[in-house]
Scaffold this motif. Structure first.
Motif, mmCIF file in Angstrom:
data_model
loop_
_atom_site.group_PDB
_atom_site.id
_atom_site.type_symbol
_atom_site.label_atom_id
_atom_site.label_comp_id
_atom_site.label_asym_id
_atom_site.label_seq_id
_atom_site.Cartn_x
_atom_site.Cartn_y
_atom_site.Cartn_z
ATOM 1 N N UNK A 152 0.967 -1.229 0.003
ATOM 2 C CA UNK A 152 0.209 -0.004 -0.044
ATOM 3 C C UNK A 152 0.729 1.090 -0.024
ATOM 4 N N UNK A 153 0.355 2.405 -0.229
ATOM 5 C CA UNK A 153 1.062 3.576 -0.329
ATOM 6 C C UNK A 153 -0.331 4.544 0.045
ATOM 7 N N UNK A 154 0.352 5.577 0.832
ATOM 8 C CA UNK A 154 -0.626 6.644 1.432
ATOM 9 C C UNK A 154 0.242 7.995 1.425
ATOM 10 N N UNK A 155 -0.659 9.220 1.180
ATOM 11 C CA UNK A 155 0.188 10.377 1.336
ATOM 12 C C UNK A 155 -0.452 11.172 2.595
ATOM 13 N N UNK A 156 0.184 11.711 3.375
ATOM 14 C CA UNK A 156 -0.323 12.625 4.545
ATOM 15 C C UNK A 156 -0.904 13.824 3.946
ATOM 16 N N UNK A 157 -1.788 14.306 5.018
ATOM 17 C CA UNK A 157 -2.268 15.733 4.723
ATOM 18 C C UNK A 157 -1.504 16.813 4.561
ATOM 19 N N UNK A 158 -1.806 17.760 3.541
ATOM 20 C CA UNK A 158 -0.904 18.939 3.188
ATOM 21 C C UNK A 158 -0.978 20.068 4.594
ATOM 22 N N UNK A 159 -2.029 20.053 5.455
ATOM 23 C CA UNK A 159 -2.191 20.726 6.467
ATOM 24 C C UNK A 159 -2.004 20.268 7.650
ATOM 25 N N UNK A 160 -1.520 21.050 8.783
ATOM 26 C CA UNK A 160 -1.817 20.173 10.112
ATOM 27 C C UNK A 160 -0.579 19.907 10.649
ATOM 28 N N UNK A 161 0.638 19.742 9.752
ATOM 29 C CA UNK A 161 2.110 19.430 10.237
ATOM 30 C C UNK A 161 2.093 17.861 10.333
ATOM 31 N N UNK A 162 3.251 17.518 10.599
ATOM 32 C CA UNK A 162 3.277 15.909 10.542
ATOM 33 C C UNK A 162 2.644 15.189 11.683
ATOM 34 N N UNK A 163 2.137 15.710 12.809
ATOM 35 C CA UNK A 163 1.372 14.866 13.624
ATOM 36 C C UNK A 163 -0.043 14.888 13.000
ATOM 37 N N UNK A 164 -0.593 15.593 12.071
ATOM 38 C CA UNK A 164 -1.767 15.180 11.518
ATOM 39 C C UNK A 164 -1.937 14.189 10.487
ATOM 40 N N UNK A 165 -0.800 13.689 10.329
ATOM 41 C CA UNK A 165 -0.510 12.369 9.488
ATOM 42 C C UNK A 165 -0.769 11.103 10.111
ATOM 43 N N UNK A 166 -0.437 11.317 11.408
ATOM 44 C CA UNK A 166 -0.420 9.793 12.319
ATOM 45 C C UNK A 166 -1.537 9.089 12.235
ATOM 46 N N UNK A 167 -2.831 9.584 12.294
ATOM 47 C CA UNK A 167 -3.688 8.506 12.369
ATOM 48 C C UNK A 167 -4.030 7.880 10.753
ATOM 49 N N UNK A 168 -3.740 8.511 9.836
ATOM 50 C CA UNK A 168 -3.817 8.136 8.617
ATOM 51 C C UNK A 168 -2.764 6.807 8.312
ATOM 52 N N UNK A 169 -1.863 7.344 8.994
ATOM 53 C CA UNK A 169 -0.467 6.514 8.681
ATOM 54 C C UNK A 169 -0.708 5.076 9.476
ATOM 55 N N UNK A 170 -1.093 5.389 10.790
ATOM 56 C CA UNK A 170 -1.499 4.081 11.436
ATOM 57 C C UNK A 170 -2.502 3.136 10.981
ATOM 58 N N UNK A 171 -3.732 3.831 10.410
ATOM 59 C CA UNK A 171 -4.531 3.057 9.767
ATOM 60 C C UNK A 171 -4.080 2.235 8.409
ATOM 61 N N UNK A 172 -3.319 2.990 7.724
ATOM 62 C CA UNK A 172 -2.622 2.342 6.571
ATOM 63 C C UNK A 172 -1.903 1.318 6.924
ATOM 64 N N UNK A 173 -1.092 1.201 8.202
ATOM 65 C CA UNK A 173 -0.271 -0.004 8.639
ATOM 66 C C UNK A 173 -1.008 -1.052 9.199
ATOM 67 N N UNK A 174 -2.298 -0.878 9.648
ATOM 68 C CA UNK A 174 -3.132 -1.800 10.189
ATOM 69 C C UNK A 174 -3.964 -2.532 9.096
ATOM 70 N N UNK A 175 -4.059 -1.769 7.838
ATOM 71 C CA UNK A 175 -4.883 -2.404 6.774
ATOM 72 C C UNK A 175 -3.629 -3.194 6.264
#
Ligand SMILES: *Cc1c(COP(=O)(O)O)cnc(C)c1O
Length: 221
Positions: A152-175
């Motif tokens: 899988x591949x995913x791109x973090x959000x443009x806004x909100x800084x690095x921490x804003x990407x964490x929930x999406x990254x975690x979801x991608x890993x669990x998937x």
């Protein structure tokens, strides 16, 4: 060795250091060479990178098409079905497969193509990516079409800084784990630590290696 070679090698070492400090083991670096000349691709290759990442089909074909390349080329931009044919001779991994029409086109034009399914976490839409709930069916369809689904591949959000990407990254890993796949392409220059902490196996790094990119509007896409 050119000056660029030295600079890229030095910056790569720094990125490796960032990955190590974030606890990453066996995380590969995909140098993102979009908008940079072919010298950037060669510098990355000479620094030991096995592949480069490119976003724009026209730029990529103009830059790298028609040569026998000793490195791979991962397509990481938004992929259109009508571009697959032109990309087929150059691209070694398609990282942004996010819908059935792409699976069908790839199966037809590039039988057995190596692909990643691009996941779009719920929090962000409009950047491409398959909604999480639809990913298992798309993976199955790609496998049924005899594509080689590596992960899988995913791109973090443009806004909100690095921490804003964490929930999406975690979801991608669990998937990824749920699907029993092995490769997870996530994290860029600004959020690679968070990506590594959340289980990335490949970070895609452009500006940390090659500097600021030229403005898009000045380029032929
Ligand atoms: C441009 C791009 C990158 C690299 O971005 P940097 O912030 O320069 O590291 C990574 N992934 C994708 C999908 C990109 O479009």
């Amino acid at each position: 060795m050119t000056e660029l070679d030295l600079q890229v090698a030095e910056r790569l070492a720094h990125v490796r250091d960032r990955i190590a400090r974030a606890g990453g083991l066996g995380v590969s670096i995909l140098p993102v060479t979009k908008t940079f000349g072919i010298e950037a691709c060669w510098a990355a290759h000479r620094a030991g990178c096995g592949a480069v990442g490119e976003n724009y089909s026209q730029e990529l074909v103009t830059k790298l098409g028609g040569q026998l390349l000793p490195f791979g080329v991962h397509f990481i931009g938004q992929l259109q079905t009508n571009k697959v044919r032109a990309l087929a001779p150059v691209v070694t991994v398609y990282e942004t497969v996010d819908r059935l029409s792409l699976v069908t086109e790839l199966a037809k034009r590039v039988p057995g193509a190596a692909v990643l399914i691009q996941v779009a976490p719920e929090s962000q839409e409009g950047k491409g990516g398959c909604p999480i709930v639809e990913v298992p069916a798309l993976v199955e369809a790609a496998q049924a079409a005899a594509l080689e689904v590596r992960g899988l591949m995913t791109v973090g959000p443009t806004l909100g800084g690095p921490e804003a990407a964490r929930p999406g990254f975690r979801a991608a890993r669990s998937l990824l784990d749920r699907l029993g796949l092995s490769m997870l392409s996530m994290g860029m220059t600004d959020d690679l630590e968070v990506a590594v902490q959340e289980g990335s196996t490949q970070v895609r790094v452009g500006s940390a290696l090659f500097g600021e990119r030229p403005r898009l509007s000045t380029l032929v896409r």
